[in-house]
Design a protein around this motif. Structure first.
Motif, PDB file in Angstrom:
ATOM      1  N   VAL A 162       0.710  -1.317  -0.098  1.00 28.55           N
ATOM      2  CA  VAL A 162      -0.085   0.051  -0.156  1.00 28.55           C
ATOM      3  C   VAL A 162       0.792   1.297  -0.150  1.00 28.55           C
ATOM      4  O   VAL A 162       0.689   2.382  -0.718  1.00 28.55           O
ATOM      5  CB  VAL A 162      -0.780  -0.078   1.187  1.00 28.55           C
ATOM      6  N   VAL A 163       1.750   1.466   0.957  1.00 26.92           N
ATOM      7  CA  VAL A 163       2.794   2.405   0.820  1.00 26.92           C
ATOM      8  C   VAL A 163       3.635   2.816  -0.567  1.00 26.92           C
ATOM      9  O   VAL A 163       3.416   3.911  -0.876  1.00 26.92           O
ATOM     10  CB  VAL A 163       3.924   2.131   2.045  1.00 26.92           C
ATOM     11  N   SER A 164       3.710   1.732  -1.049  1.00 26.58           N
ATOM     12  CA  SER A 164       4.618   2.047  -2.463  1.00 26.58           C
ATOM     13  C   SER A 164       3.654   2.417  -3.588  1.00 26.58           C
ATOM     14  O   SER A 164       3.891   3.328  -4.241  1.00 26.58           O
ATOM     15  CB  SER A 164       5.257   0.783  -3.116  1.00 26.58           C
ATOM     16  N   GLU A 165       2.290   2.083  -3.395  1.00 24.66           N
ATOM     17  CA  GLU A 165       1.310   2.499  -4.293  1.00 24.66           C
ATOM     18  C   GLU A 165       0.866   4.123  -4.011  1.00 24.66           C
ATOM     19  O   GLU A 165       0.533   4.846  -4.990  1.00 24.66           O
ATOM     20  CB  GLU A 165       0.082   1.604  -4.357  1.00 24.66           C
ATOM     21  N   VAL A 166       0.960   4.377  -2.632  1.00 23.10           N
ATOM     22  CA  VAL A 166       0.548   5.648  -2.231  1.00 23.10           C
ATOM     23  C   VAL A 166       1.752   6.609  -2.711  1.00 23.10           C
ATOM     24  O   VAL A 166       1.830   7.795  -3.273  1.00 23.10           O
ATOM     25  CB  VAL A 166       0.440   6.026  -0.816  1.00 23.10           C
ATOM     26  N   MET A 167       3.127   6.287  -2.439  1.00 24.43           N
ATOM     27  CA  MET A 167       4.132   6.861  -2.499  1.00 24.43           C
ATOM     28  C   MET A 167       4.337   7.258  -3.885  1.00 24.43           C
ATOM     29  O   MET A 167       4.844   8.292  -4.474  1.00 24.43           O
ATOM     30  CB  MET A 167       5.472   6.115  -2.228  1.00 24.43           C
ATOM     31  N   PHE A 168       4.034   6.306  -4.872  1.00 22.23           N
ATOM     32  CA  PHE A 168       4.362   6.425  -6.522  1.00 22.23           C
ATOM     33  C   PHE A 168       2.880   6.898  -7.080  1.00 22.23           C
ATOM     34  O   PHE A 168       2.777   6.471  -8.361  1.00 22.23           O
ATOM     35  CB  PHE A 168       5.090   5.131  -7.093  1.00 22.23           C
ATOM     36  N   LEU A 169       2.063   7.311  -6.319  1.00 23.67           N
ATOM     37  CA  LEU A 169       1.020   7.991  -6.859  1.00 23.67           C
ATOM     38  C   LEU A 169       0.135   7.120  -7.788  1.00 23.67           C
ATOM     39  O   LEU A 169      -0.613   7.658  -8.583  1.00 23.67           O
ATOM     40  CB  LEU A 169       1.231   9.066  -7.769  1.00 23.67           C
TER      41      LEU A 169
END
Length: 464
Positions: free
Chosen positions: A413-420
């Motif tokens: 989830v963090v990677s998908e938020v971080m990379f928009l």
């Protein structure tokens, strides 16, 4: 059908032209520079020498605007970076994230190649005219409506007028939109600034023999929690078997004064020496190139009480984030997709400019929040301090990143938020909240999770 003027022929301007061309009678891109024939640097784009990563959110946005663009980029030599699988990431919270295949990917290549491929595809689509060597000096119109621009040509004193139903400012960080609007009697709130004093230096290296393809992107963030200046580093695999390497630091950290200092900085001033150790036996192909253009700056055009018909400001011209977080290209794609959706629904309607402008500003809100919350951690950051809510969000984010180092569901989830790919609200996912409450399952990795093949390129094989 209406006519459209796009100011600026960089990535944002090209995507804006792609969004407008199916719905406009004519689209004209005005660029003060000269376009190269191939993927070469151009004078008006000095930032192109530094790393640019088209994150997964940007890849999705680009494909919506120019289907097949990803295939064209990969065929031209760009690298497909699977987020999690092909990314070695040490966040500011410390500890390396475990590697996992999230199914999302980004594109790593030089900015020159990216713009060349996109520009070629926009030309092939048709309906777009490019006018180089056109320096826009003012808007035409009044406080109610913009109807074109005045351009200074290369001949001293010569000017030309271009009229259109809609003007899209995509001139980037150097945009004069606020000043132009002021000349029309439109009051624009002062720009919001958050400046950590970040500076960085870049060199091009030949990839180590055998690592010309398939090598991971490495991202090491600066840690500002101690109050001391923090160092960061990025290794970006690009086309032609090369590595584009950037090292940097926040206010108070001295940048390399010479080529010889570059390697020392990478080994000694960054939270982990991995990149320095990879470069120890790599061949440099360029001198050190520096940049201090890292200030977060946005204009709240969405708060202008009477926005004029016929004008939209997109991408970095409206909201520019610190480039070390790799969001700029994705924000440009978001801006252009706001235009694409608006044009598909209502055509190129000058009266819809205020609504489009508000949507563009909203599309940049999450990236702005992420970049500025990180930069506000550093000592000496200039600009309005964080609100109580922002400080709570930052502490929560730190706990989430700590949990992400050992909890794959949280990391995904963090990677998908971080990379928009997903909105920041996804940080409230039950799995993320549980991870923040429970913390890491074990101590975070102090050493990067390299494969046996990757470990062979580290000098001395020190990294486990």
């Amino acid at each position: 059908m209406s006519s459209v003027l796009v100011l600026g022929g960089g990535f944002t301007g090209l995507l804006a032209a792609a969004a407008a061309s199916p719905h406009a009678r004519e689209v004209t891109v005005l660029e003060r520079d000269v376009f190269p024939e191939g993927p070469q640097p151009r004078r008006g784009q000095p930032q192109a020498r530094h790393p640019h990563f088209l994150a997964p959110g940007g890849v999705l946005g680009l494909e919506q605007l120019l289907p097949g663009a990803t295939h064209r980029l990969l065929a031209a030599g760009a690298n497909r970076i699977g987020v999690g699988a092909d990314l070695l990431f040490r966040p500011a919270a410390g500890g390396w994230l475990d590697r996992q295949d999230t199914g999302r990917y980004g594109i790593s290549c030089t900015r020159q190649l990216l713009d060349h491929v996109v520009r070629t595809m926009v030309r092939e689509r048709g309906g777009v005219t490019f006018r180089p060597e056109c320096d826009v000096v003012s808007l035409l119109g009044d406080g109610r409506a913009v109807r074109g621009v005045r351009v200074r040509e290369q001949r001293p004193g010569a000017t030309e007028v271009f009229e259109a139903d809609l003007v899209i400012d995509a001139t980037g960080r150097g945009s004069q939109a606020g000043q132009w609007l002021d000349q029309l009697g439109i009051v624009v709130p002062a720009a919001e600034i958050v400046d950590s004093g970040h500076a960085y230096a870049t060199r091009v290296y030949r990839a180590r023999p055998g690592a010309e393809s398939g090598f991971p992107l490495i991202l090491i963030q600066a840690d500002g929690r101690s109050g001391s200046p923090g160092g960061n580093a990025t290794l970006l695999p690009v086309e032609d078997g090369q590595w584009l390497v950037a090292i940097g630091g926040t206010r108070g950290m001295s940048m390399p004064a010479s080529n010889d200092d570059f390697l020392e900085f990478a080994c000694e001033r960054v939270p982990h020496p991995l990149i320095g150790e990879l470069l120890a036996e790599a061949e440099p192909l360029s001198d050190t190139m520096t940049s201090r253009s890292t200030c977060n700056r946005r204009y709240r055009f969405d708060r202008v009480r009477a926005w004029p018909r016929g004008l939209v400001v997109a991408g970095d011209a409206a909201s520019a984030m610190n480039p070390v977080y790799g969001q700029g290209l994705s924000v440009a794609a978001r801006s252009a997709n706001v235009l694409r959706s608006g044009f598909a629904a209502r055509g190129v309607d000058p009266a819809a400019a205020a609504r489009l402008q508000q949507s563009i500003c909203r599309a940049a809100q999450d990236p702005w929040q992420m970049a500025t919350s990180q930069d506000r951690q550093f000592r000496g950051t200039k600009g309005r301090g964080a609100s109580v809510l922002a400080r709570v969000q930052l502490r929560y984010g730190e706990r989430v990143f700590q949990a992400a180092t050992t909890r794959p569901a949280v990391a995904a989830v963090v990677s998908e938020v971080m990379f928009l790919v997903r909105p920041a609200l996804a940080m409230g996912h039950p799995a993320v909240i549980a991870g923040a409450l429970l913390g890491p399952r074990r101590p975070a990795r102090s050493e990067p999770p390299l494969t046996a093949w990757e470990r062979g390129f580290v000098t001395g094989g020190r990294v486990a």
